[in-house]
Design an enzyme around this catalytic site. Structure first.
Site, PDB file in Angstrom:
ATOM      1  CG  HIS A 121      -2.267  -0.914   0.892  1.00  0.00           C
ATOM      2  ND1 HIS A 121      -2.312  -2.316   1.102  1.00  0.00           N
ATOM      3  CD2 HIS A 121      -3.214  -0.827   0.043  1.00  0.00           C
ATOM      4  CE1 HIS A 121      -3.151  -3.114   0.673  1.00  0.00           C
ATOM      5  NE2 HIS A 121      -4.135  -1.969   0.015  1.00  0.00           N
ATOM      6  CG  HIS A 179       7.129 -10.825   6.710  1.00  0.00           C
ATOM      7  ND1 HIS A 179       6.632 -10.155   7.578  1.00  0.00           N
ATOM      8  CD2 HIS A 179       8.547 -10.738   6.548  1.00  0.00           C
ATOM      9  CE1 HIS A 179       7.800  -9.210   8.017  1.00  0.00           C
ATOM     10  NE2 HIS A 179       8.845  -9.618   7.238  1.00  0.00           N
ATOM     11  CD  GLU A 209       8.015  -9.091  11.181  1.00  0.00           C
ATOM     12  OE1 GLU A 209       7.112  -8.005  10.725  1.00  0.00           O
ATOM     13  OE2 GLU A 209       9.033  -9.119  11.002  1.00  0.00           O
ATOM     14  CG  HIS A 241      11.962 -13.021   8.144  1.00  0.00           C
ATOM     15  ND1 HIS A 241      11.868 -12.537   9.429  1.00  0.00           N
ATOM     16  CD2 HIS A 241      11.435 -11.768   7.777  1.00  0.00           C
ATOM     17  CE1 HIS A 241      11.718 -11.578   9.841  1.00  0.00           C
ATOM     18  NE2 HIS A 241      11.497 -10.980   8.413  1.00  0.00           N
TER      19      HIS A 241
HETATM   20 CO    CO Z   1      10.509  -8.874   8.062  1.00  0.00          CO
END
Ligand code: CO
Length: 294
Positions: A121, A179, A209, A241
């Protein structure tokens, strides 16, 4: 009859006025159409993870051989890190400014994000801003991220399932690492898990997350008495990650958490952009944008 003649004259006059208007706007010279593609990713500074982006780059150039392809990384941390190693990567703003300077008229910006979260966005706003600059591009359109419509979820489900290592047994689990985000589009991860489980009940999707997290995934695995789990990134690249939060040696990595719960882990360090069936979805979204330029 007279009335028809009058209408015809008016139409012709209106035509002259419109043509004159267009010419005045361009000082009498119509800009020649010059199309360009800008691929936008978060970025990675891990050379092994770069393979995923190279795969997309090749696929896009093969699909659209006549259109120049540029890249931008949204992460300034990664751009600065790469700059110290002598690798120059542009921000979206810099890449678009350069394309404007090179007289591109039609820009297809393709998001290489998995979902339309915060980063996507932010990109929407940047693209809109470039679309309103005086003397800017004739058209600039942003393509959807990987998961935008129901059809995308079905295609991505098939592509992910086809790429599970062949030696995996049905009783063994596959845990995908997405993610995750506080943005409402985090719901795509649970939706993906639903679609995948329709085809294979021992597939789970968790996120670093967002929700569901690894604790929820662990509870699912224990409840089903699963002894072995493949850990696979559900991100474009197997970057930081995947290497640390998923497969790393630290106590709070997914591998460590599940191993401590008695589940043997088999991490696969491959990003989704390395799977052809997944890249096809991004390429089709890009095609959708380019169709507007015909
Ligand atoms: Co990250």
């Amino acid at each position: 009859m007279k009335r028809n003649v009058l209408i015809s004259v008016l139409i012709v006059l209106l035509g002259f006025v419109l043509v004159a208007g267009v010419q005045a706007a361009g000082h009498g010279h119509k800009k020649e159409m010059k199309k360009g593609i800008l691929l936008v990713a978060f970025g990675t500074s891990i050379p092994e993870a770069q393979a995923a982006f190279e795969n997309i780059d090749q696929k896009v150039k093969a699909a659209f051989p006549d259109i120049p392809v540029r890249w931008a990384y949204t992460s300034s941390i990664i751009r600065h890190k790469l700059a110290k190693e002598g690798k120059q990567l542009d921000s979206v703003e810099m890449a678009l400014a350069k394309m404007l300077d090179e007289n591109f008229t039609h820009i297809a910006v393709q998001s290489l994000h998995t979902i339309g979260g915060e980063e996507y966005h932010d990109l929407v706003k940047t693209v809109q801003a470039f679309g309103t600059i005086m003397g800017g591009f004739d058209r600039i359109i942003l393509g959807y991220p990987l998961l935008a419509q129901e059809e995308d979820m079905l295609r991505v489900t098939d592509a992910m399932l086809q790429n599970i290592p062949k030696e995996r047994k049905p009783k063994e689990a596959v845990v995908y690492m997405g993610h995750g985000t506080p943005h409402p589009s985090n719901a795509f991860y649970a939706a993906m898990m639903y679609h995948m489980q329709q085809k294979d009940p021992n597939i789970f999707v968790a996120t670093v997350e967002g929700s569901p997290g690894i604790d929820e995934a662990k509870a699912f695995l224990l409840e089903k008495k699963i002894k072995t789990a493949y850990l696979i990134p559900f991100m474009a690249v197997a970057g930081d990650h995947a290497r640390n939060d998923m497969a790393g040696p630290e106590e709070d990595s997914w591998k460590s958490i599940l191993t401590a719960a008695g589940i043997q882990c088999k991490p696969i360090l491959k990003g989704t952009a390395e799977y052809d069936g997944i890249v096809d979805v991004w390429v089709d979204h890009l095609q959708g944008v380019l169709n507007h330029f015909e």
